[in-house]
Design a protein around this motif. Sequence first.
Motif, mmCIF file in Angstrom:
data_model
loop_
_atom_site.group_PDB
_atom_site.id
_atom_site.type_symbol
_atom_site.label_atom_id
_atom_site.label_comp_id
_atom_site.label_asym_id
_atom_site.label_seq_id
_atom_site.Cartn_x
_atom_site.Cartn_y
_atom_site.Cartn_z
ATOM 1 N N ASN A 191 0.815 -1.222 0.000
ATOM 2 C CA ASN A 191 0.000 0.000 0.000
ATOM 3 C C ASN A 191 0.846 1.268 0.000
ATOM 4 O O ASN A 191 0.485 2.278 0.612
ATOM 5 N N ALA A 192 1.988 1.228 -0.664
ATOM 6 C CA ALA A 192 2.850 2.401 -0.743
ATOM 7 C C ALA A 192 3.595 2.387 -2.066
ATOM 8 O O ALA A 192 3.717 1.354 -2.729
ATOM 9 N N ASP A 193 4.105 3.560 -2.458
ATOM 10 C CA ASP A 193 4.914 3.650 -3.663
ATOM 11 C C ASP A 193 6.289 3.038 -3.407
ATOM 12 O O ASP A 193 6.808 3.115 -2.288
ATOM 13 N N PRO A 194 6.910 2.421 -4.415
ATOM 14 C CA PRO A 194 8.278 1.929 -4.239
ATOM 15 C C PRO A 194 9.208 3.067 -3.846
ATOM 16 O O PRO A 194 9.063 4.196 -4.323
ATOM 17 N N LEU A 195 10.150 2.793 -2.978
ATOM 18 C CA LEU A 195 11.086 3.822 -2.543
ATOM 19 C C LEU A 195 12.472 3.212 -2.385
ATOM 20 O O LEU A 195 12.628 1.995 -2.221
ATOM 21 N N THR A 196 13.472 4.075 -2.447
ATOM 22 C CA THR A 196 14.863 3.679 -2.268
ATOM 23 C C THR A 196 15.380 4.255 -0.962
ATOM 24 O O THR A 196 15.387 5.475 -0.784
ATOM 25 N N LEU A 197 15.794 3.369 -0.058
ATOM 26 C CA LEU A 197 16.311 3.786 1.238
ATOM 27 C C LEU A 197 17.833 3.707 1.237
ATOM 28 O O LEU A 197 18.400 2.712 0.765
ATOM 29 N N PRO A 198 18.515 4.717 1.765
ATOM 30 C CA PRO A 198 19.978 4.644 1.855
ATOM 31 C C PRO A 198 20.412 3.712 2.983
ATOM 32 O O PRO A 198 19.772 3.649 4.034
ATOM 33 N N LEU A 199 21.505 2.999 2.745
ATOM 34 C CA LEU A 199 22.126 2.181 3.781
ATOM 35 C C LEU A 199 23.317 2.925 4.368
ATOM 36 O O LEU A 199 23.955 3.727 3.683
ATOM 37 N N GLY A 200 23.623 2.656 5.621
ATOM 38 C CA GLY A 200 24.809 3.238 6.222
ATOM 39 C C GLY A 200 26.067 2.550 5.724
ATOM 40 O O GLY A 200 26.025 1.582 4.957
ATOM 41 N N HIS A 201 27.228 3.049 6.145
ATOM 42 C CA HIS A 201 28.496 2.437 5.754
ATOM 43 C C HIS A 201 28.557 1.009 6.282
ATOM 44 O O HIS A 201 27.896 0.650 7.264
ATOM 45 N N ASN A 202 29.360 0.180 5.644
ATOM 46 C CA ASN A 202 29.502 -1.203 6.074
ATOM 47 C C ASN A 202 30.961 -1.537 6.343
ATOM 48 O O ASN A 202 31.870 -0.903 5.809
ATOM 49 N N ARG A 203 31.161 -2.547 7.168
ATOM 50 C CA ARG A 203 32.499 -3.056 7.442
ATOM 51 C C ARG A 203 32.433 -4.585 7.503
ATOM 52 O O ARG A 203 31.394 -5.158 7.858
ATOM 53 N N LEU A 204 33.535 -5.220 7.145
ATOM 54 C CA LEU A 204 33.531 -6.676 7.060
ATOM 55 C C LEU A 204 34.829 -7.271 7.565
ATOM 56 O O LEU A 204 35.887 -6.634 7.528
ATOM 57 N N LEU A 205 34.737 -8.506 8.008
ATOM 58 C CA LEU A 205 35.869 -9.353 8.351
ATOM 59 C C LEU A 205 35.609 -10.711 7.719
ATOM 60 O O LEU A 205 34.502 -11.242 7.807
#
Length: 274
Positions: A191-205
């Motif tokens: 029941n909403a329009d498609p939207l693009t949400l920003p993601l925060g920075h990522n870190r990995l090991l």
Amino acid sequence: MGLALALPGAVQALDCGAPTLSLATGREHSRWEEFNPRGEPLLTERGWLQHTALTGTGRCGAASWQAQWAHSQGSRHYDGQTQTGTPVQTSSRLRVDALTLSGWQPLGALDRENPSGTTSPWAWGARLGWRQTDRRIASTSTARGYPERFRAWQLALGARWRLHDAGPWRLSASGWAGGGPGGTARVSLPNADPLTLPLGHNRLLALGLQLDGDARGAQPGAWSWQLRLETQQETTAAGSARAVTRNGVPVAVATMPEIRQRQTVLSAALNRRF
């Protein structure tokens, strides 16, 4: 045409060897968790995915490179809550595609008589990766599901240690540490329009263990095999808020929460050197 004529000469000048193609298949255990700003868990997903990877490797002098496409697909059990806080259990379907370009530079000199090509068991590396995750949460009797598409880039530095290299066997361990800028999540809420949400920075090991078998694989046209155990832990910070609209009219605000992922892959690969 000029590039086609110049490339063989450049490869010869760089002392590049023939590439090796590898096809791997295995199983991946995937875990996905989301947390609110207070660090409290919102949901947990876990399950087994089918994993496939196509890899091309090569060597120029003492340095080596690798280009890989990896694909994982399957489902995870979803244990979370609705937007109103009601507990809910369902499942999610996953499709993950990742492209990775990496290179290794040994710390020792080039050794033509060594099957691994170098005199030192240590090497340092760098890799650039891009990943797209398609996730569809299944509907329940009390809540409608919806699809999401996550995209993100990552850059990492690594080290590799050759533990054993004698006879037909070669055992090596590797580790990576890095991260990347904020990616995006394309969400189609009910029941909403498609939207693009920003993601925060990522870190990995990430850690890996690889067993190579059959020394004849170093010869042109020969076959060899590999067994790989890889595990990676990744944390993506919460993104900034965006308006949720319905027919262009703002009706709510949405934020992608903090995401913690863990993947463990056990796979077997068949290689052919050209």
